[in-house]
Structure formats: C-alpha cells, structure tokens
Design an enzyme around this catalytic site. Sequence first.
Site, mmCIF file in Angstrom:
data_model
loop_
_atom_site.group_PDB
_atom_site.id
_atom_site.type_symbol
_atom_site.label_atom_id
_atom_site.label_comp_id
_atom_site.label_asym_id
_atom_site.label_seq_id
_atom_site.Cartn_x
_atom_site.Cartn_y
_atom_site.Cartn_z
ATOM 1 N N GLY A 537 -58.549 0.814 -61.359
ATOM 2 C CA GLY A 537 -57.508 1.723 -60.894
ATOM 3 C C GLY A 537 -57.575 3.008 -61.680
ATOM 4 O O GLY A 537 -58.523 3.261 -62.434
ATOM 5 N N GLY A 540 -57.731 2.375 -65.559
ATOM 6 C CA GLY A 540 -58.857 1.713 -66.199
ATOM 7 C C GLY A 540 -59.488 0.643 -65.336
ATOM 8 O O GLY A 540 -59.115 0.456 -64.173
ATOM 9 N N VAL A 542 -60.725 -3.458 -64.911
ATOM 10 C CA VAL A 542 -60.339 -4.811 -65.304
ATOM 11 C C VAL A 542 -61.563 -5.721 -65.247
ATOM 12 O O VAL A 542 -62.310 -5.705 -64.254
ATOM 13 C CB VAL A 542 -59.236 -5.363 -64.386
ATOM 14 C CG1 VAL A 542 -58.815 -6.750 -64.851
ATOM 15 C CG2 VAL A 542 -58.039 -4.426 -64.363
ATOM 16 N N LYS A 556 -58.076 -5.403 -69.351
ATOM 17 C CA LYS A 556 -58.048 -4.043 -68.803
ATOM 18 C C LYS A 556 -58.411 -3.060 -69.899
ATOM 19 O O LYS A 556 -57.773 -3.014 -70.970
ATOM 20 C CB LYS A 556 -56.675 -3.711 -68.229
ATOM 21 C CG LYS A 556 -56.510 -2.226 -67.907
ATOM 22 C CD LYS A 556 -55.365 -1.935 -66.953
ATOM 23 C CE LYS A 556 -55.742 -2.284 -65.547
ATOM 24 N NZ LYS A 556 -54.848 -1.683 -64.548
ATOM 25 N N ASP A 648 -46.202 3.066 -59.648
ATOM 26 C CA ASP A 648 -47.411 2.908 -58.829
ATOM 27 C C ASP A 648 -47.404 1.558 -58.131
ATOM 28 O O ASP A 648 -48.328 0.754 -58.278
ATOM 29 C CB ASP A 648 -48.655 3.058 -59.709
ATOM 30 C CG ASP A 648 -49.921 3.313 -58.882
ATOM 31 O OD1 ASP A 648 -49.782 3.660 -57.680
ATOM 32 O OD2 ASP A 648 -51.026 3.148 -59.416
#
Length: 813
Positions: A537, A540, A542, A556, A648
């Site tokens: 995302g 960062g 994952v 992450k 978000d």
Amino acid sequence: MAPPSSLLLPLPLFLQLFLVLQSCQLSTLALPSLAKRASLSVENPDDVLVSSSGAFSAGFFPVGDNAYGFAVWFSDPPCSGAKCTPVWMANRQDPVNGRRSTFSLLDSGNLVLTDAGQAGGEVWSSGTTSPSAAELRLNDTGNLVLTDDSGVVLWQSFDSPTDTLLPQQPLNRNTFLISARSRYNCSTGFYKLYFDNDNVLRLVFDGPSISGVYWPFPWVQSSLFGRFLYNSSRIAVLDPLGHFQSSDHYSLYTSDYGVAAMQRRMTLDFDGNLRVYSREPGSTVWAVTGEAISGIPCFIHGVCGNNSLCSYNPVKGRSCSCVPGYVPKVPGDWSAGCVPDFTFSDACAADEIRFVKLLYVDFYGYDYNTILNTTLEKCWQTCLNLCNCRGFQYSWSTPTRTFDCFPKIELLNGHNLPSLIGEFFIKVPKNKTFTEDQLVKRTQYSCSPTAEVKVLDRTYSKKGKNGAVSFMLRIACVVGGIEIVVVFLVWFFLIRNQQDVTSAHQSYHLAAAGFKRFSYDELKKATRNFSEEVGRGSCGIVYKALLPDNRVAAVKMLNNATTGEADFLAEASTIERVNHMNLIEMWGYCAEGKHRLLVYEFMEHGSLAQNLSSPELHWKRRFDIAVGTAKGLAYLHEECLEWVLHCDVKPQNILLDSDYQPKVADFGLSKLMDRGKVTNSDFSRIRGTRGYMAPEWVSNLSITSKSDVYSYGIVMLEMVTGISPMTSVHSLESGGDAKQIRLIPWARAKMMEPVRMGSRLEEMVDPALKRDYDLRKMEILIEVALKCVEEDKDARPTMSQVVEMLLRHENNG
C-alpha cells in the site's frame, strides 16, 4: 561635565547589574533563605522565599476567603494570588488564618506553620531537629530544602509531593500524588498515583465509600500493557525534556519532547487524569502536552456514583445520568449516585420482577460469582434468584470466544460502551415501563490524539536591545553554547549506553508478554530476506514471515516513517494496546537505524479486496463482514486510546481470518507516519485512496470520523455490487447503448425504482452471489451504505449507529 570616576562601575560589573535588573522582576524584599529563629508572616506579602533564578517562590498562598496555605508556586513570569500555579502545599487540609499566622524555623531546627486562629496553633511541622545551624532555601528546581550547616538535607518538599511532580522530582515507594478536591478547592481529593505492591505505577479512585484501581485498566494484565513487575526499585521521574519514565517500564513522551527551555509539571488533576503541562518562558498559559488516559475519560472510576452512567461530550465534558428507574440521591451532587424510585415487596419475589435490556452500557466491577461460557437463560435465572442482584451483563469474551455472565451486586463505574458485544439487563418491577430513549444510552467518545494535548507554538517576540549589551550577550552565548555542546556529548554517550542495556532488558520482557521488539536481522531471517510479498500500500510492503516461535506473521516495512525511534516506540506500543476482535493484532515492531517495521498476526484469507469475486464470500459472510468492520471502526472512533480516524478505509485494509471474520488493519499508520501533523482533525495533506475518500478531503472542510463513515459506505456498496468505485458502472438500458454511470448516483437511482419482484436488487447485487441472499437484509445493507455516503457529513450516521441499524435488522430477520 563627566561624572566622578569613583561613581563609574567597571563594564563587567555594570553588565551583571544590568542583566539582574532586566531579568529580576521580584519584590526587592523577597528572601533568598530562611534562617533559624526567623519567620514569614501571612500579613506581609513580601515575606516570600525566591529561588535564585526567580522561577519559583514559596510563601503564603490564598486558597479561600481569609484562608491560606504555605506553598511553592511558579513565579516566572510574575503572578499574584490565585493566578499563580502552586506545585506543593504544606497544609492542604488545614488552611490558616489571614491574620497573625506564621511559618517559622525554630531554634531546634524544626519548621513550624502556626495558625493564630486555632487552639494550640501548630498546623504543620517538618518534624526535624538540628543541633547545628539550619537554613531553609528554595532551589531552582522548585524543591524547598532544609539543611544543616554542613549541607546535609534534613527535610525537603520533594519528599512529600501533593498533586504535582516537577522535573527531576522522583516518585518512589514512599511517596504518592493525591489530586485536589476540585478545580477551585486545593484540599485533598479522591484520586491517587502510587506504586502498588506489585511494583506497578497505578491510579486509584479512593472515595468516601468505595475505591478501585482504574489505570492501567484492571481488566487487563499489567504485563500486557508493557509494565514490568519484577523491579522493586519503584521510582518514576519526569525529566526536563518532557519524558516521564517509571521503573515498571511505563513511558510517556510529551508532544514537545526535546525542547529544553520549557517550564513543565506533571499534575494529577481533580478529574482523575494524570497530565503533563508545559509552557514557554514568559508565557502565562499552560498547555497539556501529555496525559495518561487519552480520549476515554469515562473509564476513570468515581466520576459518577452508584446506579448512574458517565457520558462524554468533547465540548461539554463529562456528565452523569441515572439508569432507567433511578433518580438522583442528592440533586446536584452526582458523587452521591442514584437511588431507585420503586420498591419490591420482596427482592426475591420472581413474580414481581422483570429485566429491562440496556444497550451500549457497561458497569465495571462488583460481580457476584462470574459464570463463564453460559447461556443467557442461565444468567437471567442466576440474577433472578439472587436477592441482592441489581442486574447482569451478558457479553462476549474475545480471548475465550464465549459468552460470559456477570451478575452485579452494585451498579458502579457505569459508562456507555458502543462496541459492547453483549447486553446489560437491569432488575425492575414488572409494572415499571420505560421509553425507548431511556433504554438506549449511547454517547460519542472523543478519541482525538490532540483534543487536549497541544503542540506548543514556540514563536518568541523580539525586543529592542542595547547594542553594547547585545554584543556582550552574544559573546556569553557563544561561550555558553560551547559548554552546552560538551555537556550534551557527554550526556549523550552515557544515556546511549544506558539505553542499550534497558533496550535489551525490555526486549526480553516484551517477548514474554507477546509484544516484542525485533531486530532487523531477525525479521530479515523470518521473512527469508523479504522474499514473499503478500500485500502493499501507500505506507509500505507486507511480507509473510515465520517467527522463531513458529507463529506465522505479517511484517509491514514502512516506506516513509519520519518519526524518531523514541516516538515510534511510544506510538507502536499504543497501537499494540488497542484491542478489539475486529482490529488486527500487533505482535511487535522493529525500530533500528532507518528501519521501521510492524509485526502483525497473519490473516489466512488475505484482504477483502482479494476475495470480492470469490465464491467463498457468500451472503452470510458478506453481511458479517459489514457488521464486524463497523464494530471495529466504532471502537476506533468512540472507545480507542488514541485515534479518531483510520483515514484509509478500503477493501485492501479489511483483512479476513480463517473464518472470514473481518479485522480492520493499518488503523494507526497515519499517526506513525506523520507524528505531530494532526491537530484537531486538521490534516497537512490529503489521505486515503481515490474512490473511497469523502468529499471533505478535497473541499477544504474539517475532517472528522464521518470521513471514515463515508469510506465504509463505499466499501459496502462495492462488496454488495461487485463494482469498484474507481471504475465506472457500465449499464445497458433496453434498446440503448452502453454508457458510464457513477456508482453512488446509480445505486441511489436503482433504490428509488419501484419494486418489481426483486428485479431492482437483481440488477444491483454482485452476480457472484447467484441470487442467494436475504432480500430484506440486502436492502437494509444498501440503505445503510447510502446513508453513509451522504454528501453532507452531518447527515451520515456514526459507526456505532451503523452497528445498531445492522444488528437490529439482523435480529429481526
């Protein structure tokens, strides 16, 4: 004519005298110390002790009409009377008369406060004796110190704090803070900060009839909050830079941490919260820059009395109300609680009793014979058969995944809890009736990270200066600066070495508690050199990892974390403490050099985005995802420790476990990535993902929790229709060509069409469901989603209202 040379002062001496006159605004009669056989009189305003820098004064402080306490207070900038901020008081409970009362250092070496208006006269004493000469002096730290002629400390105010700790003042096993009674009453209150027998720093409400610990939350093991029990040193100190550290590993950094030229104090306020206050040199305004309990003031015990509920409004503050069927015992005094306005002829007469369900209500403590993993019927019968049972709570336990029963013999510490998975039932007579508004006691909790905590604006006004004096000051500043740099380097290396030892010890403890600080090499090995990417995302990437204890985890790696290590650790530990069955659980973190990583539980079925077209995501699971996601967001908005907004909400941030139960992820990253940039819901940059962002993000309107509500509504529409908001809806009207339509207007228009044997829903619902769904519940879900995406944010429901609407229709279905 030139003045006689004998009247001229040498330049260095003149400069010293000028600076003293410029900086010192205290009374010329202020005393530097108090010697034996000397006294301070309440009738003489100039009888005060002043520290060498003028930062603190000690003397008689007005606490009421013709009532005085002997106190230490901040005196820079100059202040008078009740406008000053006291930090210590000798006689909180016994104010002295405004006539003929004195504070004296006797020939025996004993400090004595006498009240001419009382028999016997003596109100307070230090209990000291000194065969040699003694002197009382006020230090620049705010410590009032009594020493003998060899400098040995006989008594000091730092050893007996009242409600305030000053920088460098230790709190230990023998000392504690007790709050004031009220904002304008300095006498002893009901809240206490102390080290308990298990070496943990705690806050307790100790009222006239009941008492109870409320911080750290008593329903959670202290070790899970990162508290270290196996250290008997029991000491806590606020340093001058704004870091409060306790031997049980509790740590608090102020929002202005690192700024040295600040006045600071840590005060246990009359409302039961422990706060750090800061102010700039010359300012008269204190700002809250840190607090122990953030955003959930109703979790503090003793706010309201028996049989009452605490509610919180960000503007009006806390308020109390009686539970249904009860009235205030003493009108205007909520500490007295409420009493029933009904009577039972026999408290155990089952034929006279019924139970009324209260929504979103929780009472902590005073359980009778808690029953684990039981049915509602058994819980009901238990309270019915127990004569002194006032009601019972039947709620879901996340750790054991069972419903448990809590019969209550007292209804205390009541508060609204919108995300409560369960119900509360209160015992009332059968003939007692209530309105629906009386039974639904829901309120909104403000969880803003900066609702009260302010980052100070350090803008200093410039004053005109004499040129020669300015030149001399610059030279002095250069020399002083060099000394400061040398001292800082020595301090840095000493502290760094100490932090390395503390960090290793802390890592061991956190590993035992399940929340661990990992090294970068450990996570590099666990992720096989970050080889298996499972998601990415804006914050960062994952990776899947296998931890040394064989747990599968998600790691992450944050892209642009600009926080310092101390700030990152403070925020990461707070994220870990947020606990809800519909929020992702964090297991650990890494803050090493430039690397910032978070370690989460691994979700077997990935994100909602990855499963939208999966046949495994049948109707029941989609509806459960809608409810669970709403519960998780309601917790963040209304009960969390830190955050107001997720910022978000999208399918990629809703993860699914092995049972397809949803867990909201990434709810703390906006704070970790941009510490200090969020102030009262004003954001320095637009956040979120195109298609899911509320209109206010781009229309320069204030951002509130309703922005998350909008994003949630978009996600629900996408989950129901299978149509992404980032693409247009292609519709074939009969006899026409394909055209593009926006998702929200299209959904609204469809819902306004007349019902024709379900054809309206058939055109809207994702074909992957193959018409296998509950028509009524589907319609409700779409209606709720459309309410969430109203253009006017005030027209949108809160997330707790969304939960209520969905569950009400689910139960009626």
